[in-house]
Design a protein around this motif. Structure first.
Motif, PDB file in Angstrom:
ATOM      1  N   LYS A  77      89.567  -2.932  -7.217  1.00  0.00           N
ATOM      2  CA  LYS A  77      90.327  -1.693  -7.289  1.00  0.00           C
ATOM      3  C   LYS A  77      91.370  -1.606  -6.180  1.00  0.00           C
ATOM      4  O   LYS A  77      92.279  -0.789  -6.238  1.00  0.00           O
ATOM      5  CB  LYS A  77      89.376  -0.492  -7.218  1.00  0.00           C
ATOM      6  N   GLU A  98      93.390   4.953  -9.304  1.00  0.00           N
ATOM      7  CA  GLU A  98      92.250   5.582  -9.959  1.00  0.00           C
ATOM      8  C   GLU A  98      91.701   4.645 -11.026  1.00  0.00           C
ATOM      9  O   GLU A  98      92.449   3.864 -11.618  1.00  0.00           O
ATOM     10  CB  GLU A  98      92.637   6.924 -10.590  1.00  0.00           C
ATOM     11  N   GLU A 204      88.567   3.126  -1.827  1.00  0.00           N
ATOM     12  CA  GLU A 204      87.523   4.141  -1.977  1.00  0.00           C
ATOM     13  C   GLU A 204      86.626   4.242  -0.749  1.00  0.00           C
ATOM     14  O   GLU A 204      85.599   4.917  -0.789  1.00  0.00           O
ATOM     15  CB  GLU A 204      86.658   3.838  -3.213  1.00  0.00           C
ATOM     16  N   GLN A 207      85.695   7.735   0.431  1.00  0.00           N
ATOM     17  CA  GLN A 207      84.795   8.409  -0.504  1.00  0.00           C
ATOM     18  C   GLN A 207      83.380   7.852  -0.417  1.00  0.00           C
ATOM     19  O   GLN A 207      82.404   8.599  -0.498  1.00  0.00           O
ATOM     20  CB  GLN A 207      85.332   8.260  -1.936  1.00  0.00           C
ATOM     21  N   LEU A 214      80.626   8.802  -6.891  1.00  0.00           N
ATOM     22  CA  LEU A 214      81.346   7.700  -7.524  1.00  0.00           C
ATOM     23  C   LEU A 214      80.485   6.931  -8.517  1.00  0.00           C
ATOM     24  O   LEU A 214      81.010   6.252  -9.396  1.00  0.00           O
ATOM     25  CB  LEU A 214      81.837   6.718  -6.452  1.00  0.00           C
ATOM     26  N   ARG A 429      81.772   3.443 -10.712  1.00  0.00           N
ATOM     27  CA  ARG A 429      81.628   2.414  -9.697  1.00  0.00           C
ATOM     28  C   ARG A 429      80.180   1.958  -9.694  1.00  0.00           C
ATOM     29  O   ARG A 429      79.260   2.777  -9.731  1.00  0.00           O
ATOM     30  CB  ARG A 429      82.002   2.958  -8.316  1.00  0.00           C
TER      31      ARG A 429
END
Length: 751
Positions: A77, A98, A204, A207, A214, A429
């Motif tokens: 990603k 995203e 990410e 996050q 996720l 994820r």
């Protein structure tokens, strides 16, 4: 600088729309991915365009890319957007990413596996970025009334040196949308890369560190129920009857029923599973309540008869189907070993023959023969199987961990009676994959439960469910034989390998092509135990056996292990045997030479015992040197040096992380990994008994070196895994004086 054709017309390539605020959207029907997740530090544009798969440029210059491929920690990603940003010539800090939903018409291939994500996206994403950049240049040239050739770009800014005019991408996004798509564009020269080859943090990361939702386990919607499954306790058993009276009376329980997830009239796709297809389901308000009721069920099981399924690729129009047969009975590891020994003594299916190996063995002054074995292995993903499903009469929505949404959607379509366009999959994820999540049975199970309940549900496996109703690395065996003359010259090599239920042999890999007389045979034993892809499928065992044998063969011939391998590769380079060799001997030799230099191979420190191994798989080459030391009479892997040729490295830190993870994972599986069966029952069900490598057992140092290359990127997630098994075995031999033929090595170490 490379000139490439865009190879698409305006209709298939670009659907541009002008909105009040302006903005450019590039749609590639053959490009994987794009969509936004606002970075808090960025000021989001007032206007976005969201059309199919595309590059989005807002009026303020922010770029959004929807990542098409599921993410399970390999950092795809982040890496895929880096490729795009490089050719677009944008400031990396102006990029947001995203995860795209599953939508093959927009994104093309959306499969994470086989270490192919970067390799397959490399040219499409470069072309996408370069085309967008060229269209912005043309728009600026038209507005400034200057030749496009005079305009240069840097970090999201266009400027013309002669006129002194300058502008941002955002200022020209609207105008660029009206520009005809160029028939060909220039790609950057590798020497001009600024983003590719650098190190970028996981997009990410923040996050993950702050616990944002996720993963599939995090997903919640109003009215969602929790479901659990009771699978048969043994492979080879099937559901017979159930007493659910006590469980139904427990608090929070909504329903208990049985489901047949894969009837015989459904085509079994490549990534479907066929064990435990009839099972009991408990649905209730919460995980704890459902778990208590699940444990209260009284179920009677019976021995399954032989099962026959139609198998094929139902997603391919006109694809042929064949029969897949799964034997009856309750299988045990002890019986597997005995049967493998018998079958391994018989002639196998000839996979490759060069020269006259039979005659060479008859003339040999000496024959060396060694047999290697490896057990079933569980994947042990940190996040157990789970899936959210909401099935209605006319649509179905899913959110969960999957490596292969494009494969499971075909089976979902068959089972639900819905056209694929009505099935919406949002890949979560993943908390680990390793091949385990290429199999979508949990999506099928969740779908059938939701349909029965007419409600949104989340299916949750316990760790025991995950390990005992799993998909396993097959059980393998391989016998290597080498014929030597009176001068210890290698005359011929013969490998015969098989397993339960597949053969691990790659007949056209090294050392095929380097030996005049070579024979490869394969065999397999049918089984009803579910097996599947496991990090570097087949290669993880093939490398262990092959590289262990080459090490022992080198010792028998009185040669240095690296020198011996390099001699064989030199032969394959200068005068190769056969035409089907699937490796480049020069690149193979390159990683061996690099690891020899970086490890100071021939200057082993006192008290250090050193082993080497090298392997080619997933289009990449890896050589590893392992240093073992003895601490408190126990061998420990102290250091690993690895040399890797995976072409151009996109994100260096991420590549190093993948290599380090693969090496630690390989050491743990080589030393401790094992799952056995007794009368169909897996003998380990949780980490209390299934031994994994511990933090204090990981190497103190892992030193990764990449070959400087201008080759297109190849595999990275899997190739560093296979070589370490044999490197550990070869180092352990130096430390103990004993060869290790059977995984896990801990059993022989204890003995």
């Amino acid at each position: 600088m490379t000139l490439v054709k865009t190879t698409v017309n305006r209709r298939s390539f670009l659907k541009a729309a002008l909105l009040a605020g302006g903005g450019l959207v590039l749609h590639f029907s053959w490009l994987t991915g794009c969509k936004p997740v606002g970075k808090q530090m960025l000021e989001m544009p007032e206007e976005w365009f969201e059309l199919n798969s595309f590059i989005k440029i807002g009026e303020n210059g922010v770029v959004t890319l929807f990542n098409p491929n599921p993410e399970f920690g390999q950092n795809v990603k982040t890496s895929l957007p880096m490729i795009l940003a490089e050719e677009l010539d944008i400031d990396w800090e102006q990029v947001v990413v995203e995860q795209a939903e599953f939508f093959p018409e927009r994104y093309g291939r959306q499969f994470t596996g086989g270490s192919q994500s970067v390799r397959q996206a490399w040219k499409p994403l470069r072309t996408a970025g370069a085309t967008a950049r060229q269209m912005l240049i043309l728009a600026a040239a038209k507005q400034w009334d200057v030749p496009a050739e005079e305009i240069t770009t840097t970090m999201g800014t266009l400027w013309d040196e002669k006129s002194g005019k300058k502008g941002t991408y955002g200022e020209f996004a609207s105008a660029a949308a009206a520009i005809a798509v160029p028939e060909e564009v220039k790609l950057k020269a590798i020497a001009d890369f600024k983003i590719i080859g650098s190190s970028k943090k996981n997009v990410e990361l923040q996050q993950i560190l702050t616990g944002k939702p996720l993963f599939g386990m995090d997903y919640q919607v109003d009215g969602m129920l929790t479901a659990m499954i009771v699978h048969p306790p043994a492979f080879g058993l099937r559901f017979k009857s159930m007493d659910d009276s006590a469980a139904k009376a427990m608090p929070g329980i909504k329903s208990i029923f049985t489901i047949d997830s894969l009837p015989n009239d459904v085509i079994q796709n490549y990534f479907d599973t066929t064990s435990f297809i009839t099972f009991a389901v408990v649905v209730g308000n919460s995980t704890w309540e459902v778990l208590q009721a699940k444990n209260a069920l009284k179920i009677e099981w019976e021995v399954e008869s032989e099962r026959v399924f139609k198998t094929g690729a139902s997603w391919e129009p006109g694809a042929k189907t064949t029969e897949a047969r799964y034997p009856s009975g309750l299988e045990s590891t002890e019986r597997h070993l005995a049967e493998m020994n018998v079958v391994g003594q018989k002639p196998g299916n000839i996979l490759r023959r060069d020269g006259d190996p039979e005659s060479a063995f008859k003339k040999a002054a000496k024959v060396i023969e060694r047999t290697y074995t490896a057990p079933f292995l569980a994947h042990n993903t940190m996040e157990p199987v789970n899936c959210f499903a909401h099935v209605t009469t006319d649509s179905a929505t899913f959110y969960g961990p999957t490596q292969a949404p494009e494969f499971v959607v075909s089976t979902l379509s068959q089972r639900l009676g819905l056209v694929k366009e009505k099935i919406h999959i949002k890949p979560a994820r993943m908390g680990g994959g390793f091949g385990r999540r290429a199999y979508g049975h949990h999506f099928i199970e969740a779908a059938m439960i939701s349909k029965q309940m007419q409600a949104p549900i989340k299916l949750v496996y316990t760790r025991e469910d995950e390990m005992t109703a799993g998909i396993y690395r097959p059980m393998y065996s391989a016998t290597y034989r080498a014929a030597l003359d009176e001068n210890n010259t290698l005359l011929a090599l013969h490998v015969k390998g098989g397993g339960v239920p597949e053969s691990p042999i790659h007949a056209n890999r090294f050392p095929a092509g380097a030996i005049d007389h070579y024979l490869a045979e394969g065999w397999q034993i049918p089984s009803n135990i579910t097996i599947g892809a496991f990090r570097a499928p087949r290669s993880n065992f093939a490398a262990a056996a092959e590289q262990s044998f080459l090490d022992e063969l080198a010792a028998e011939m009185g040669k240095d292990p690296i020198d011996f391998r390099l001699e064989l590769l030199e032969r394959a380079k200068i005068n190769p045997v056969g035409e089907k060799n699937d490796y480049d001997p020069a690149r193979y030799a390159g990683v061996l030479e690099l690891v020899r230099d970086k490890s100071n191979w021939k200057q082993t420190p006192l008290g250090v015992h050193r082993g080497v191994s090298a392997y080619f798989c997933h289009n990449s080459y890896v050589a590893e040197v392992v240093d073992v030391v003895i601490k408190n009479n126990v061998p420990k892997v102290e250091k690993v040096v690895a040399a890797i040729d995976c072409g151009i490295v996109i994100n260096k830190d991420a590549a190093i992380n993948m290599a380090e993870g693969a090496i630690v994972d390989g050491i743990g599986n080589a030393l401790y990994g094992e799952l056995s069966f007794k009368e169909g029952v897996p003998q380990k069900s949780n980490f209390t008994t299934y031994r994994l490598i511990r933090m204090n057992e990981a190497p103190s140092s892992i030193d990764i070196h990449f070959v400087t290359s201008d080759q297109d990127p190849t595999g990275m997630g899997e190739p560093p895994f296979p070589p370490v098994f044999a490197a550990v075995a070869n180092a352990l031999f130096k430390a103990t004086g004993k060869r290790f033929y059977n995984q896990p090595f801990i059993n022989d170490l204890k003995a």
